[in-house]
Motif scaffolding. Structure first.
Motif, PDB file in Angstrom:
ATOM      1  N   GLU A  69       0.845  -1.202   0.000  1.00 33.06           N
ATOM      2  CA  GLU A  69       0.000   0.000   0.000  1.00 33.06           C
ATOM      3  C   GLU A  69       0.882   1.254   0.000  1.00 33.06           C
ATOM      4  O   GLU A  69       1.812   1.357   0.819  1.00 33.06           O
ATOM      5  CB  GLU A  69      -0.849  -0.044   1.284  1.00 33.06           C
ATOM      6  N   PRO A  70       0.628   2.213  -0.896  1.00 31.44           N
ATOM      7  CA  PRO A  70       1.484   3.410  -0.943  1.00 31.44           C
ATOM      8  C   PRO A  70       1.395   4.202   0.368  1.00 31.44           C
ATOM      9  O   PRO A  70       0.343   4.254   0.996  1.00 31.44           O
ATOM     10  CB  PRO A  70       0.917   4.227  -2.098  1.00 31.44           C
ATOM     11  N   ILE A  71       2.498   4.802   0.731  1.00 33.13           N
ATOM     12  CA  ILE A  71       2.542   5.639   1.947  1.00 33.13           C
ATOM     13  C   ILE A  71       1.803   6.950   1.655  1.00 33.13           C
ATOM     14  O   ILE A  71       2.039   7.585   0.621  1.00 33.13           O
ATOM     15  CB  ILE A  71       4.024   5.926   2.299  1.00 33.13           C
ATOM     16  N   SER A  72       0.916   7.355   2.576  1.00 34.53           N
ATOM     17  CA  SER A  72       0.152   8.595   2.350  1.00 34.53           C
ATOM     18  C   SER A  72       1.063   9.816   2.568  1.00 34.53           C
ATOM     19  O   SER A  72       2.070   9.731   3.272  1.00 34.53           O
ATOM     20  CB  SER A  72      -1.024   8.667   3.317  1.00 34.53           C
ATOM     21  N   ASP A  73       0.679  10.942   1.976  1.00 32.30           N
ATOM     22  CA  ASP A  73       1.448  12.177   2.164  1.00 32.30           C
ATOM     23  C   ASP A  73       1.453  12.590   3.627  1.00 32.30           C
ATOM     24  O   ASP A  73       2.412  13.198   4.106  1.00 32.30           O
ATOM     25  CB  ASP A  73       0.851  13.314   1.315  1.00 32.30           C
ATOM     26  N   GLN A  74       0.360  12.279   4.342  1.00 31.06           N
ATOM     27  CA  GLN A  74       0.268  12.611   5.768  1.00 31.06           C
ATOM     28  C   GLN A  74       1.385  11.926   6.556  1.00 31.06           C
ATOM     29  O   GLN A  74       2.068  12.539   7.362  1.00 31.06           O
ATOM     30  CB  GLN A  74      -1.113  12.133   6.278  1.00 31.06           C
ATOM     31  N   VAL A  75       1.528  10.614   6.280  1.00 32.50           N
ATOM     32  CA  VAL A  75       2.561   9.833   6.978  1.00 32.50           C
ATOM     33  C   VAL A  75       3.954  10.296   6.541  1.00 32.50           C
ATOM     34  O   VAL A  75       4.851  10.484   7.364  1.00 32.50           O
ATOM     35  CB  VAL A  75       2.362   8.316   6.714  1.00 32.50           C
ATOM     36  N   SER A  77       4.867  13.173   5.547  1.00 29.30           N
ATOM     37  CA  SER A  77       5.148  14.465   6.158  1.00 29.30           C
ATOM     38  C   SER A  77       5.603  14.293   7.610  1.00 29.30           C
ATOM     39  O   SER A  77       6.570  14.924   8.046  1.00 29.30           O
ATOM     40  CB  SER A  77       3.893  15.339   6.090  1.00 29.30           C
ATOM     41  N   LYS A 110      10.114   6.134  -4.303  1.00 31.78           N
ATOM     42  CA  LYS A 110       8.723   5.664  -4.262  1.00 31.78           C
ATOM     43  C   LYS A 110       8.407   4.994  -5.598  1.00 31.78           C
ATOM     44  O   LYS A 110       9.134   5.169  -6.584  1.00 31.78           O
ATOM     45  CB  LYS A 110       7.788   6.861  -4.041  1.00 31.78           C
ATOM     46  N   TYR A 245       3.520   0.165   5.493  1.00 35.09           N
ATOM     47  CA  TYR A 245       2.492  -0.342   6.410  1.00 35.09           C
ATOM     48  C   TYR A 245       2.763  -1.816   6.635  1.00 35.09           C
ATOM     49  O   TYR A 245       3.349  -2.500   5.778  1.00 35.09           O
ATOM     50  CB  TYR A 245       1.097  -0.132   5.817  1.00 35.09           C
TER      51      TYR A 245
END
Ligand SMILES: Cc1cc2nc3c(=O)[nH]c(=O)nc-3n(C[C@H](O)[C@H](O)[C@H](O)COP(=O)(O)O)c2cc1C
Length: 255
Positions: A69-75, A77, A110, A245
């Motif tokens: 699962e791709p890492i979110s921008d929130q994480v 950051s 990424k 994740y």
């Protein structure tokens, strides 16, 4: 100088430095990729780091298994804020650096390419479309390749700034054998490795707070990554850190 004018001057300097870096990345990675629409991607305010330190320390560990699962921008950051966020008005960072050299650059590998962290703008500068995550492994496997690899690069030019050279000249004048130029060079190299280590631990703690898997890594060919990142001879890859994740089940790995 009035405060407003001083702030404008600082802003202009940051802008100028960013432009110079953008041009440098364009030159390195070629105009074709740099011509993409998304040259700079601002990240959201870091969040999700509210866990008490004692709990984050208790949960700190190396994990080598990741969901794709791709890492979110929130994480992203939050992790980059922990590694190299600006936490003071004078531009100093969440992690220390010897003589405040701030000589460590962080590249994010990424699936959608190579990105470089720009702390002054809290965002990612796009470098190239290549997915080179597997080049950060000796034996890459689908089971272990994470959605995000952070690569810590030291820029030796910053360790030889005017202020650093002046401090060294003063120290050499004291004519103490433990401060020969060889000793100073050895200190410089030790300092760079320590500065990267501080960032790695900070990211480990942030990963613990965020509930994601993370592993510090040295087992790869730095030369190969340096070539893929098109680094200059005075830039060196020191370490990498794999992040993702946790897999929810064994099926989560199968692509
Ligand atoms: C400098 C450094 C380099 C490491 N290199 C690797 C590596 O290349 N591959 C790997 O799987 N783990 C690597 N690790 C993770 C260590 O194996 C791990 O920290 C150690 O087994 C202790 O486990 P813990 O982090 O869960 O306490 C490295 C750790 C450090 C600090």
């Amino acid at each position: 100088m009035p405060i407003r004018q001083a702030l404008d001057a600082v802003r202009a300097e940051v802008e100028e430095r960013f432009e110079a870096m953008r041009r440098e990345m364009e030159e390195r990675f070629g105009a074709a990729d740099a011509g993409r629409d998304e040259v700079f991607r601002p990240l959201p305010e870091p969040s999700g780091l509210d866990m008490p330190l004692a709990e984050a320390l208790a949960g700190r560990r190396t994990e080598r298994s990741f969901s794709d699962e791709p890492i979110s921008d929130q994480v992203l950051s939050a992790l980059l804020h922990a590694a190299d966020g600006i936490n003071r008005a004078d531009g100093k960072r969440t992690t220390p650096s010897c003589m405040n050299w701030q000589e460590v650059d962080i590249y994010a590998l990424k699936p959608n390419g190579i990105w470089r962290w720009i702390p002054e703008r809290r965002g990612m500068l796009f470098c190239a479309l290549d997915d080179i995550r597997r080049d950060a492994y000796v034996v890459p496997t689908a089971l272990t390749t994470p959605p995000l690899v952070l690569v810590y690069v030291v820029d030796d030019r910053r360790t030889r700034s005017k202020a650093a050279s002046l401090a060294e000249a003063i120290v050499e004048r004291l004519k103490r054998p433990e401060w020969s130029s060889d000793e100073i060079e050895a200190l410089r190299r030790r300092a760079c490795v320590l500065d990267v280590g501080a960032k790695i631990q900070s990211v480990y703690l942030a990963a613990s707070a965020l509930g994601i898997a993370c592993s510090a890594r040295l087992a790869f060919s730095p030369g190969k990554l340096e070539a893929r990142l098109k680094l200059r001879p005075d830039e060196r890859v020191i370490a990498a850190q794999s992040i993702g994740y946790r897999p929810k089940s064994i099926l989560d790995h199968i692509r």
